[in-house]
Each structure stands twice: as C-alpha cells, then as structure tokens.
Design a protein around this motif. Sequence first.
Motif, PDB file in Angstrom:
ATOM      1  N   ILE A   9      62.008 -23.369   3.573  1.00  0.00           N
ATOM      2  CA  ILE A   9      61.494 -24.058   2.576  1.00  0.00           C
ATOM      3  C   ILE A   9      62.440 -24.214   1.330  1.00  0.00           C
ATOM      4  N   VAL A  13      63.422 -27.195  -0.787  1.00  0.00           N
ATOM      5  CA  VAL A  13      63.465 -27.313  -2.311  1.00  0.00           C
ATOM      6  C   VAL A  13      64.821 -27.934  -2.851  1.00  0.00           C
ATOM      7  N   HIS A 168      58.902 -42.371   0.960  1.00  0.00           N
ATOM      8  CA  HIS A 168      58.556 -41.109   1.478  1.00  0.00           C
ATOM      9  C   HIS A 168      59.204 -40.076   0.530  1.00  0.00           C
ATOM     10  N   SER A 172      57.449 -36.575  -1.360  1.00  0.00           N
ATOM     11  CA  SER A 172      57.957 -35.502  -0.560  1.00  0.00           C
ATOM     12  C   SER A 172      58.589 -34.320  -1.453  1.00  0.00           C
ATOM     13  N   ALA A 173      59.153 -34.790  -2.433  1.00  0.00           N
ATOM     14  CA  ALA A 173      59.971 -34.089  -3.476  1.00  0.00           C
ATOM     15  C   ALA A 173      59.021 -33.283  -4.073  1.00  0.00           C
ATOM     16  N   PHE A 174      57.915 -33.983  -4.434  1.00  0.00           N
ATOM     17  CA  PHE A 174      56.838 -33.181  -5.295  1.00  0.00           C
ATOM     18  C   PHE A 174      56.198 -32.150  -4.481  1.00  0.00           C
ATOM     19  N   GLN A 175      56.099 -32.650  -2.888  1.00  0.00           N
ATOM     20  CA  GLN A 175      55.424 -31.792  -2.156  1.00  0.00           C
ATOM     21  C   GLN A 175      56.234 -30.497  -1.953  1.00  0.00           C
ATOM     22  N   SER A 176      57.722 -30.673  -1.533  1.00  0.00           N
ATOM     23  CA  SER A 176      58.219 -29.469  -1.182  1.00  0.00           C
ATOM     24  C   SER A 176      58.432 -28.757  -2.453  1.00  0.00           C
ATOM     25  N   THR A 177      58.417 -29.123  -3.568  1.00  0.00           N
ATOM     26  CA  THR A 177      58.433 -28.122  -4.841  1.00  0.00           C
ATOM     27  C   THR A 177      57.233 -27.648  -5.133  1.00  0.00           C
ATOM     28  N   GLY A 178      56.180 -27.874  -4.511  1.00  0.00           N
ATOM     29  CA  GLY A 178      54.674 -27.502  -4.636  1.00  0.00           C
ATOM     30  C   GLY A 178      54.054 -28.151  -5.640  1.00  0.00           C
ATOM     31  N   ALA A 179      54.525 -29.106  -6.336  1.00  0.00           N
ATOM     32  CA  ALA A 179      53.918 -29.844  -7.549  1.00  0.00           C
ATOM     33  C   ALA A 179      53.073 -30.868  -7.281  1.00  0.00           C
ATOM     34  N   ASN A 180      52.848 -31.335  -5.728  1.00  0.00           N
ATOM     35  CA  ASN A 180      51.836 -32.215  -5.416  1.00  0.00           C
ATOM     36  C   ASN A 180      50.538 -31.716  -5.490  1.00  0.00           C
ATOM     37  N   TYR A 181      50.027 -31.246  -6.578  1.00  0.00           N
ATOM     38  CA  TYR A 181      48.563 -30.652  -6.690  1.00  0.00           C
ATOM     39  C   TYR A 181      47.723 -31.939  -6.111  1.00  0.00           C
ATOM     40  N   ASN A 182      46.723 -31.584  -5.614  1.00  0.00           N
ATOM     41  CA  ASN A 182      45.574 -32.316  -5.158  1.00  0.00           C
ATOM     42  C   ASN A 182      45.231 -33.368  -6.333  1.00  0.00           C
ATOM     43  N   LYS A 185      47.785 -35.891  -6.671  1.00  0.00           N
ATOM     44  CA  LYS A 185      48.298 -36.428  -5.348  1.00  0.00           C
ATOM     45  C   LYS A 185      48.508 -37.892  -5.383  1.00  0.00           C
TER      46      LYS A 185
ATOM     47  N   ASN C 216      57.534 -33.420   5.433  1.00  0.00           N
ATOM     48  CA  ASN C 216      56.258 -33.720   4.771  1.00  0.00           C
ATOM     49  C   ASN C 216      55.769 -35.426   5.200  1.00  0.00           C
ATOM     50  N   GLU C 231      47.393 -29.894   1.686  1.00  0.00           N
ATOM     51  CA  GLU C 231      47.566 -29.138   0.302  1.00  0.00           C
ATOM     52  C   GLU C 231      47.939 -27.824   0.580  1.00  0.00           C
ATOM     53  N   THR C 234      51.640 -27.436   0.335  1.00  0.00           N
ATOM     54  CA  THR C 234      52.019 -27.560  -1.231  1.00  0.00           C
ATOM     55  C   THR C 234      51.802 -26.227  -1.710  1.00  0.00           C
ATOM     56  N   ASN C 237      54.402 -23.836  -0.517  1.00  0.00           N
ATOM     57  CA  ASN C 237      55.765 -24.000  -1.342  1.00  0.00           C
ATOM     58  C   ASN C 237      55.782 -23.398  -2.690  1.00  0.00           C
ATOM     59  N   ARG C 238      54.797 -23.594  -3.342  1.00  0.00           N
ATOM     60  CA  ARG C 238      54.510 -23.071  -4.778  1.00  0.00           C
ATOM     61  C   ARG C 238      54.425 -21.639  -4.730  1.00  0.00           C
ATOM     62  N   LEU C 241      58.371 -20.713  -4.070  1.00  0.00           N
ATOM     63  CA  LEU C 241      58.906 -20.802  -5.222  1.00  0.00           C
ATOM     64  C   LEU C 241      58.666 -19.478  -6.235  1.00  0.00           C
TER      65      LEU C 241
END
Lengths: 213, 650, 248
Positions: A9, A13, A168, A172-182, A185, C216, C231, C234, C237-238, C241
């Motif tokens: 992970i 990131v 993609h 994907s960058a948002f997803q990898s950093t956990g920022a891809n909130y539903n 999305k 992804n 999700e 996601t 990952n959060r 971090l």
Amino acid sequence: MNKFLSTSIGRKVIMAITGFFLITFLLVHLGINLSLFWGKEAFNGASEFMATNGVIQVMQYVLAAGFIMHILLGIRLELKNRASRSVKYVMNKPSENASLASRNMIITGILVLLFLILHLKDFFVQLKFNAKGGFDTDYDLVTALFKSPLYTALYVLAFVLLGIHLSHGFQSAFQSTGANYNKFKACIKNTGIAFSILIAVGFSSIALYFFFI
Amino acid sequence: MTTLNSKIPEGPIDKKWENYKAHTTLVNPSNRRKLDVIIIGTGLAGGAAAATLGEAGYNVKVFYYQDSPRRAHSIAAQGGINASKNYQNDNDSDYRLFYDTVKGGDYRGREENVYRLAQLSGNIIDQCVAQGVPFAREYGGTLANRSFGGAQVSRTFYASGATGQQLLLGAYSSMNRQIKAGKVKSYNRHEMLDVVIVGGKARGIIARNLVTGAIERFGAHAVVIASGGYGNVFYLSTNAMNCNATAAWKIYKKGAFFANPCYTQIHPTCIPVSGENQSKLTLMSESLRNDGRIWVPKNLEDVKAIREGKLKPTEIAPENRDYYLERRYPAFGNLVPRDVASRAAKERCDAGFGVNKTGYAVYLDFADAIKRLGENTVKERYGNLFDMYQNIMGDNPYVTPMMIYPASHYAMGGTWVDYETMTTVPGLYAIGEANFSDHGANRLGASSLMQCLCDGYFVLPATISNYLNQDIHTGPIKTDSAEFEKAEADVKGLIDKLFAIKGTKSVDHFHKKLGKIMWDKVGLARNEKGLNEAIAEIKAIRAEFWKDVRVTGKPDQFNNELEKAIRVADFLELGELLAIDALNRKESCGAHYREESVEPEGPQKGEAKRNDKDFMYVAAWEYMGEGKEPKLHKEDLKFEAIELKQRNYK
Amino acid sequence: MDFTLKIWRQENANAQGSMKEYKVTDIDADTSFLEMLDVLNQQLVDKNEDVISFDNDCREGVCGTCSLYINGEAHGPKKLVTTCQLYMRSFTDGQTIYVEPFRANAFPIVKDLVVDRSAFDRIQQAGGYTSFNTGSAPEANNILIPKEAAAEAFDAAECIGCGACVATCKNSSAMLFVSAKVSQFAYLPQGQVEAAERVMNMVAQMDAEGFGNCTNTGACEVECPKGISLENITRMNREFLKATLVPK
C-alpha cells in the motif's frame, strides 16, 4: 518511512502522490502550450517565464524526481505483479471485469515514457541547452517541429495514450490514497475522465493546429 | 460395564451451574500449559472451544477436513441465535427460554442442561458483540431482535440472513488470535479416523492428512469431538457435502455411547428436489414463515393443471387454496414447530396435492405480506433469501409463490454426554451438534447456534478442568505406545481394505441408496414394518458396499473418493442404529413420529402422541462389537422445573 | 444439454499439469455446475479413472470452499454467485467450457482444481480479530452502534474468503479480501482499539504471502460472489495511511 515504502500500500500511495504531482504538471504544461494559440509573443513570454522563474527552476528537479519515481516504482510493481502468477490462465476474459485502461497501465505508461524521451530530446534539451535548436525563438522551434507529419502523428498518439493512462490513473490515485469516498466516487471518476480528455485533446489540438496551418 | 451418570450438580435448577462452578476442581493457570487438548471440528462449538481453551492457557490442536476453519458448516445457519436478554421487554427470562426449549424438544432433553443453556445465552451475545459480530441494530444503536420459529417473545439476534456465518467468523477470529499467540495449532485438511484410548482414557487421535494421504498420530490429555451432526445419512440434506459422522462413529465404536439417533430434524422450508443429479438441498431460513403463508390447492384438478404448466398458482382463487397449517393449527398457523410443519407438508403431498413435477412441494406465498408491508419491507427482511431462491429455481418469488419441501437438516441425537459434556469415555468430550443433550426430540429455531456457542465458549472450558487436573504431572502424551500403534494399523487396514475391494459401483451409488431408504422409511414418518425393512435393507447395502464398492485413485494422495468411502462406510452403520433406535421408541415425540402412536380421538385426533410412561428416557446405545446388536442404556429423564404437557399448537 | 469440458488436471503440487478434454451429455439445465462435475466424476469412476478433484462443501454459496475459473472468469459467467450456485442454464447447449483452478502463486495447487488458500488464514491470524477473552466482554447493549454502521460492517463481513478476488485480479492481489476484514472493524467501535496494528499487520502478512499489488482495476469487485465493495479497499488504504502517518 522505509517500512512504509516496503509495503504494497505504501508503494501505491507513492505512485498516487507522484501521479497527482504529474497531473498538476500536465495542467501547467498545457497552460503554457495553449499560449501558442495566442501567438508568438505570448508563447515566448510564457517560455521565458518558465526558463527564469525561481520556483519553476527548483520544481524542475522535483518534477524530474517525481517522474523517475513514478516510472521506476511503476515498473517494479508491475514486475512483482507479474511474478505473483507464474502459470497463466488458458482461458481468461479480463475484459469482463476491468477496463482496458486499468489493465494496461504499464503499456500506456511505457509508451508515453518513450515519447517523453523523444519529446525531451526535441524540445526540452533544445530549448534549454542548445540555443533553441538554431531557431530564433522557442515559438519557431515548436511550430517548426509540428510541420513534421511523423512527429505530429507520434505526438497525437502519445497524448491519446496518456489520456487513456490518466482515465484510470486519475481515479486510481484517489483510490490509493483512500480519498475515493463513496460520496465523491462518481465525481472523481467523471472529473478524471474529463481531465483525460482535456489533456489528450488539449495537447493534440495544438499539434494538429500547427500542422495544418 | 459403563453405567450412565449424568453428574447433575446439587441444588435448585437455577443454582446448579453456579454450584458446579463453585465446587469443581480447577487447574492452575501455570499448569495449563502442560496440558494438551485435541478438538475435532472448527464450527461454532469447536472454534469457540479452541479459542477459549487457548485463552485459558491450554495447548490446543484443532483438526478439520476443510481447507480453512472458517468453512465449517455452522457458516450456513441463517436465521439467528436466541438469548434471554429480554431487550424487547416482552417478559422473556431464562426460565421462559428454558421452558420453550424443553417444551419444543417435547420433553426429551435434559432439563438441567437446558436451564444452563438459557442462563448462559445472554453471555454469548455479549461475547459475540465484543468480537465485532455485526448483529442487526435499531436506530438507537441497540441490538435488534425478532421472533423466530413461533416463539412468543422476540429473543432472536440476527445478522441479516447470515447469522451463522457472522458468529462463526467471530469464533474463527478469536481462534486466529490464539493461533497467532501459539496456543492453538491448526491442522487443516486433516480428518480424524480414530480415537486412541490408553488406560481407559482418550489420549489422542489418528488422522489422515487429506493432502498427502499420510496417516498421522496426535496425542493429548483430552479429546473433544465437535464434528457436527449426521444429517448426511439421508444423502440429500441441508448439510454440507462433506459433513460426516465419522468422528462420532469412531468414538462410538471405542466406547462412547450414542444417544437418541432417531431424533433427526427435517426442516420444513427447503428448496425441493429438482432432479436425479441433485447433490444437496438448500435450506431457506425458517424466518420466512413469519410472513409467508403455506398452501396447496384445494382441488386435485388445479394440482394437475399446475404440474402440467397450464395454471399458475397466482391464478388460483383464495377460496380454492388450502392454507393447511392455518386450517389445522389456528393458534400457531404457519409458525408451528418444524416437525409439525414438515409432517403437514408430507401429508398434503402424500395425498396428491404436491405442486411441482415430482409432486413433493408446497407453496410458500408472500403475496399477502407484500400487500400488507410493501415489497420494500419484504425485501429488507428476506431479500437475500429471495435472491437465493430465484438463482436456484430461476423463478421470481416476489411474483410467484416459492415452492418448498422438508429436508433432513439437524441431528438432535448424538454422542451421549454428561453435564460436563464428557462422553462415557473418560477424557473424551462431545460438544455442539455432535452431542445429544439439549434439544430433546426436536430443536427450536435459532437454538443450535446458541447451544454450540454455549458449549464452546462456556460449558466445556468450565468443565474440562475437572478432568484435566489429574494430568498436570502426566507430561506430554507419547504417541509411540502400543495403543497408538494399533489404532494406526487399524486405520491403514481400513483404507487398504477399501482399495482392495475393487468393485464396480461408486461410493455415491451406495450413499444414494442408503439415503433413499432412510428418507422413505426412517424419515418424516416411521412405522414398525418400515423400520424393520429398513434395517434389513441397510444391512444388505452394507454387505454389498464391502463387496462391490470402487474407490478410484490412490491412498497416498488427495482423494475425495476415499474420503467419501470412509464416511459412507460409517453412515451405513449409523443408519442402522438410527432405525433401531426409531424402532425401539414406540412413541411419537418431537421430530420422531411413529404412525402407531397418534391421538386416537378428540380434537387432536391424528396428531403425534407422546408416551411419557414408557419412553421418558434417553436411549444411549453401546457398541457391542461387529455384527452384534447394540446394547440399550436408559437415562431416565426427570422434569421438576417444568410441567409435562402434550404439545398443542391448535 | 451437452458440453465439452476442458479441465485442468494436475496430479499434485509439484507435477506438471495440463488441460484435458471431457464430454458430458444429457445434463438438465437445472443442474448446478458442481453437480455437472459430479456426473462427470461418476463417468470417470465407471471407467475406473481417477476423479477430478475440486473443492466444494456447503453448495449453498456461503462456505467459500468452491472456486474454479470457468470460461475465463472466477465462479463462471454469472455475477454475484459462487460456482456451486451456478446453474447449467447459464450456458448454451453444446458449449465448450474451460475449467481451471484459481491461479496465483500464493494459492499453490494441491491437486487438479484444488488450491491451497491457507494464506488467507494467515492474514486473518495477523490481525483479523478484537482481543476480548471469553468472559471479559461487556454487556452487549453497552456498546451502541448506529444501525447504518452495523449494516455497513455486515456488508464487509459477508466476505466468504473464496479467493475469487485474487484469482480474478491480474496482479493476484488480495486487497479486497483483506480490506473486507479491516473495513468491518473500522466501522465498529470495538475495532478501534487495535485499528492501527491490525491494518499494518494484516497488510504486512498479505505482502509476505506473495500476493501482487492492487492497481485499482476493480475486477475483484465485479467477480466477487458476495458483492464486496471496492470501497473497502479505499477504506483500508485510508486506515493504513492513518496507521502509518499518525504518530501513536
């Protein structure tokens, strides 16, 4: 930090952060390039700014580092990913469950990298180290290069590939950093696609414009 | 000769468990690490026991045939788990849960065990919540409950339609913590093929490594069987394909009595058999009966038209439908206990009113519920079950009524155990569905999860010290003794024998044949003639099996055919004992229905009639050797805290 | 219905495997895929040949034992079902069907179509739990959990650990599986105490088992028989971090 970088992970990131950085760079670059439409002076002014501004000068090196990290880490992850399935499926239907762009990041990435090398040789090196490649101004160098059909074709192709890569990579960058909130999305996805189109069309249109005029 | 001593503690029923715990012998925490316990099975009972014994400091070894402990068949339980929390303020209490369970079991369970079960039920919920089991919640954040299986109070805790899965994953997670801590050692794809008795005590097991085929020995100070029930003796059942009675059967043959094998539960709401190749029957949660109405057409012409596909069930007018449960049992209607609902379905189908091609299906109709509650509420409550039904049957239950039919589901009978869950062999325990003690002749919905976890988390960990305390100076059990030697040789001999037959028929052939006899003659309704025939027929199949079975592959490799052969060989013996027990019990009680024992007249005419005078006992069978009749031991049942009543759901 | 089957046969973990062709005829459309394989195995027994080994147990889609990569997809062409809940009506008469094991180096083959997924257990052992000893739990209703959080935790907890996500992922990544557990606890108050350690340890074990990296693509979510949402990744990952960057 070392420990962070040694995890799957953590590495993703870093891919994402360098990706964000390159996305920002692309926006700036596109802005500069678009000034070509405003004519010689505008572009030369912008070019001059890029060449002399202190912040930009420093950022150049950061950018280079970001590029290299994104590329090296991307290759490294890909090698590891390939190594995690030694025997392949006889029958596989990857298109049933994932987009073309997402499955071929390494291919689009490497093709864009090859173009990048060419691009650096033809523009960056010329402009920076080679007294504008013998042209009077930056503008002349650029517009001259776009008269070559081969070069223009390659240029357009590269940006289409980059657009696919971004379609993609952006989300994907948002997803990898956990920022891809539903909640966000759909918005992130659509913005990513819009951005990819902007980059592909934006850069290509300049090349084509100068090719055809 | 072994005699039955159920070791019930002194005192009034609600103080017995407390008394027991206060006076039992303990093992000092520092001594526990010198003691090894083997557990067979990682379902709710085995998994919970492994975790808890590991936490306590014992060295636990768990064995299971699956590739992961999380696959044990407890995972398939859908509806919920009972507990006497009285969160819904509807007068629930330990006593009431106890009362319902004993009555539901038709007064054939052991009163003291059931009371303890009720007392501990609340703790189970606490434990599971702490593990992160995502039970359904109310808007205020408290736990939600529903009424289940006809209970008059809402005491069932649930996690959508996957309660068993979530509870099992909870136990699995606790066990994983102990595996990481080194207190539990996990042996996947290992099947126990014998228990080793040394000096009269259970001291280890012989197991087959299912990957390599190696026959391995494992020693311990105590052995716990948590291997579930024997429902697969019917071939088609709601059990998983590989569920088997081998562990329970091997210990029976080594001296552990087998109790009440004839108490097998047939679950009323399963998806009907569709064809020849059917391998298992899928259960749909009984909670469906809360809102669904069960019916068949009133007229045989309609039945005929439906079977021929000329008529749709929705086209039959309400007055031409026979809501037979509501008709026969006005007080409980569609919520009568499982055995009553199952038999009523069979009765209608036997009378020719079955609604699918095979003639063995009835309707479970949600049209009224959808009208009353709206499709969304129905979807919220049963969505996953409806989806499952639609996937299997290719039919939309929101539009057309479901078709259901009873199927073999749960074994109330099992290894005989005392109050401490110890079998008649010292140091050998049986917990969960594998034992017999709590459900009597019939198990209520949402009680199996409760009993398994109760045994695993609380009962066994509290009782095992009373035995293990003798072994604190024993040291590790050596596996090179003559007893281990012999047990291993026997297992190898069995495998060699199976391969040596080189017959012509597959293992499944025999299993199916056995299943058909069991279902037809030892199934929902039993009579003397049928049972005698069944016993003779099972003997004949068994003889044929040992002459003509074909086991393909090799012994020293992954070999599912061999696994099945060993299991079916045991089912072929267990099936006979089941029939013998059913024949012996000339009364109708709970799920065991003898056609000879019905109410002769009055409003209850034709309903099952219990015979407390002659049969208020646990039938515990002792193995007497090959070819010999098993010996019956009786544990008399006393009911002091509850008044005996004939069940009446009218 | 008749089918031609091309099935992966492999004697054991170290043996060389290959695809072998078989034919089954006269299969009812309401037969499940595994029952169809039962029929084939019965034929093999009749011919005195070694049967095809495949993992299966509950056959009602919840135990997670069955696997199989059928015609290029984990658990076959139908979405949201496991192989045992796949019926032959999803295929066309006369069709050729490829049946392969779930492939990933972290899932070594045991025999034929049976693979060893114990890597999943080891990941769970690394942190997929809350540390409550039996008996030490507080009264259940003392821990209030919003209905929605409980429902979301349930959605994540519904994972059956079949490994379809790994089998499908072009990188053989186990992120969906691991994240489902991490996510379940992330939603619940009981999970908070050990949240940081949990995610770090589980991810470390996942990496050590030799699974690939998540890129992804989202393929896992599409092929997951239980519809476990992306999700969860996601969220993991959060959580990761948070665990690595926020000082303890």
